[in-house]
Write a protein that holds these residues in place. Structure first.
Motif, PDB file in Angstrom:
ATOM      1  N   LEU A   1       0.828  -1.201   0.000  1.00  0.00           N
ATOM      2  CA  LEU A   1       0.000   0.000   0.000  1.00  0.00           C
ATOM      3  C   LEU A   1       0.862   1.251   0.000  1.00  0.00           C
ATOM      4  N   VAL A   2       1.878   1.292   0.835  1.00  0.00           N
ATOM      5  CA  VAL A   2       2.763   2.459   0.884  1.00  0.00           C
ATOM      6  C   VAL A   2       3.484   2.637  -0.448  1.00  0.00           C
ATOM      7  N   ALA A   3       3.951   1.555  -1.038  1.00  0.00           N
ATOM      8  CA  ALA A   3       4.638   1.641  -2.334  1.00  0.00           C
ATOM      9  C   ALA A   3       3.706   2.215  -3.405  1.00  0.00           C
ATOM     10  N   LEU A   4       2.471   1.750  -3.448  1.00  0.00           N
ATOM     11  CA  LEU A   4       1.517   2.248  -4.437  1.00  0.00           C
ATOM     12  C   LEU A   4       1.117   3.694  -4.154  1.00  0.00           C
ATOM     13  N   LEU A   5       0.995   4.054  -2.880  1.00  0.00           N
ATOM     14  CA  LEU A   5       0.708   5.451  -2.535  1.00  0.00           C
ATOM     15  C   LEU A   5       1.850   6.363  -2.974  1.00  0.00           C
ATOM     16  N   LYS A   6       3.088   5.931  -2.772  1.00  0.00           N
ATOM     17  CA  LYS A   6       4.237   6.725  -3.230  1.00  0.00           C
ATOM     18  C   LYS A   6       4.167   6.917  -4.739  1.00  0.00           C
ATOM     19  N   ASP A   7       3.874   5.849  -5.475  1.00  0.00           N
ATOM     20  CA  ASP A   7       3.742   5.966  -6.938  1.00  0.00           C
ATOM     21  C   ASP A   7       2.645   6.953  -7.311  1.00  0.00           C
ATOM     22  N   GLU A   8       1.508   6.852  -6.653  1.00  0.00           N
ATOM     23  CA  GLU A   8       0.368   7.738  -6.934  1.00  0.00           C
ATOM     24  C   GLU A   8       0.708   9.189  -6.615  1.00  0.00           C
ATOM     25  N   LEU A   9       1.242   9.430  -5.432  1.00  0.00           N
ATOM     26  CA  LEU A   9       1.469  10.798  -4.990  1.00  0.00           C
ATOM     27  C   LEU A   9       2.613  11.465  -5.744  1.00  0.00           C
ATOM     28  N   PHE A  10       3.694  10.750  -5.966  1.00  0.00           N
ATOM     29  CA  PHE A  10       4.827  11.346  -6.675  1.00  0.00           C
ATOM     30  C   PHE A  10       4.579  11.374  -8.183  1.00  0.00           C
ATOM     31  N   GLY A  11       3.819  10.426  -8.695  1.00  0.00           N
ATOM     32  CA  GLY A  11       3.572  10.368 -10.130  1.00  0.00           C
ATOM     33  C   GLY A  11       2.448  11.255 -10.604  1.00  0.00           C
ATOM     34  N   ARG A  12       1.311  11.190  -9.932  1.00  0.00           N
ATOM     35  CA  ARG A  12       0.127  11.907 -10.404  1.00  0.00           C
ATOM     36  C   ARG A  12      -0.199  13.160  -9.617  1.00  0.00           C
ATOM     37  N   GLN A  13       0.228  13.234  -8.373  1.00  0.00           N
ATOM     38  CA  GLN A  13      -0.136  14.358  -7.520  1.00  0.00           C
ATOM     39  C   GLN A  13       0.993  15.382  -7.376  1.00  0.00           C
ATOM     40  N   LYS A  14       2.108  15.154  -8.045  1.00  0.00           N
ATOM     41  CA  LYS A  14       3.247  16.088  -8.016  1.00  0.00           C
ATOM     42  C   LYS A  14       3.794  16.303  -6.597  1.00  0.00           C
ATOM     43  N   CYS A  15       3.846  15.233  -5.842  1.00  0.00           N
ATOM     44  CA  CYS A  15       4.386  15.275  -4.482  1.00  0.00           C
ATOM     45  C   CYS A  15       5.890  15.512  -4.526  1.00  0.00           C
ATOM     46  N   GLN A  16       6.377  16.322  -3.607  1.00  0.00           N
ATOM     47  CA  GLN A  16       7.813  16.565  -3.464  1.00  0.00           C
ATOM     48  C   GLN A  16       8.378  15.869  -2.235  1.00  0.00           C
ATOM     49  N   ALA A  17       7.545  15.725  -1.204  1.00  0.00           N
ATOM     50  CA  ALA A  17       7.967  15.061   0.029  1.00  0.00           C
ATOM     51  C   ALA A  17       6.763  14.403   0.673  1.00  0.00           C
ATOM     52  N   LEU A  18       7.013  13.257   1.265  1.00  0.00           N
ATOM     53  CA  LEU A  18       5.964  12.477   1.907  1.00  0.00           C
ATOM     54  C   LEU A  18       6.376  12.230   3.354  1.00  0.00           C
ATOM     55  N   TYR A  19       5.513  12.622   4.272  1.00  0.00           N
ATOM     56  CA  TYR A  19       5.788  12.489   5.699  1.00  0.00           C
ATOM     57  C   TYR A  19       4.870  11.448   6.331  1.00  0.00           C
ATOM     58  N   LEU A  20       5.324  10.909   7.440  1.00  0.00           N
ATOM     59  CA  LEU A  20       4.484  10.097   8.298  1.00  0.00           C
ATOM     60  C   LEU A  20       5.039  10.179   9.709  1.00  0.00           C
ATOM     61  N   HIS A  21       4.195   9.886  10.668  1.00  0.00           N
ATOM     62  CA  HIS A  21       4.611   9.811  12.064  1.00  0.00           C
ATOM     63  C   HIS A  21       4.518   8.345  12.459  1.00  0.00           C
TER      64      HIS A  21
END
Length: 152
Positions: A93-113
């Motif tokens: 799930l995290v791997a696919l979210l990274k693909d989605e956010l960095f690929g389609r959502q133009k994410c520059q950084a992804l945080y989590l606690h």
């Protein structure tokens, strides 16, 4: 396996995934009521990982809240039903979210606690920010920030 946004009708089953960890000794129905009324849960977008028409893991994604700067996203409430754990679903799930956010959502950084051992997220490419629970994943080779978003 497929990543998709959760449907409103699936939220109770998503909340139930984390009951054993986040239930705080509440009766189950009280826990569900608390989740349903949570402003925090209402402020993000829930995603699910589906395998053979069954939701096997979930997480919430935040943007524009909790001190997240423009182009930054936060992942929270990563959960898998107890009987489905240790099968790699949360990692997928995290791997696919990274693909989605960095690929389609133009994410520059992804945080989590991290509420669990940091090693799990380190294996997924996240780096711990100083001595905090906050972790960062970025494709850019820049130094880790000293200021991080609030807990989400």
């Amino acid at each position: 396996m497929q990543l998709r946004k959760a449907k409103a009708s699936e939220l109770d089953s998503i909340y139930a995934m984390g009951f054993d960890v986040w239930g705080d000794d509440l009766p189950f129905q009280d826990y569900l009521s608390h989740c349903r009324q949570s402003k925090k849960y209402q402020s993000g977008a829930w995603y699910v990982l589906v395998d053979n028409k069954t939701i096997v893991s979930s997480a919430i994604v935040y943007q524009g809240a909790f001190g997240l700067e423009e182009g930054c996203f936060g992942i929270g409430s990563l959960a898998t039903p107890p009987y489905q754990r240790q099968k790699g679903y949360a990692s997928k799930l995290v791997a696919l979210l990274k693909d989605e956010l960095f690929g389609r959502q133009k994410c520059q950084a992804l945080y989590l606690h991290s509420d669990i051992h940091h090693e799990f997220y380190t294996k997924l490419g996240f780096k711990r920010i100083q001595d905090t629970h906050c972790m960062l994943y970025s494709k850019e080779a820049r130094p880790l920030p000293t200021v991080h978003p609030c807990y989400f």
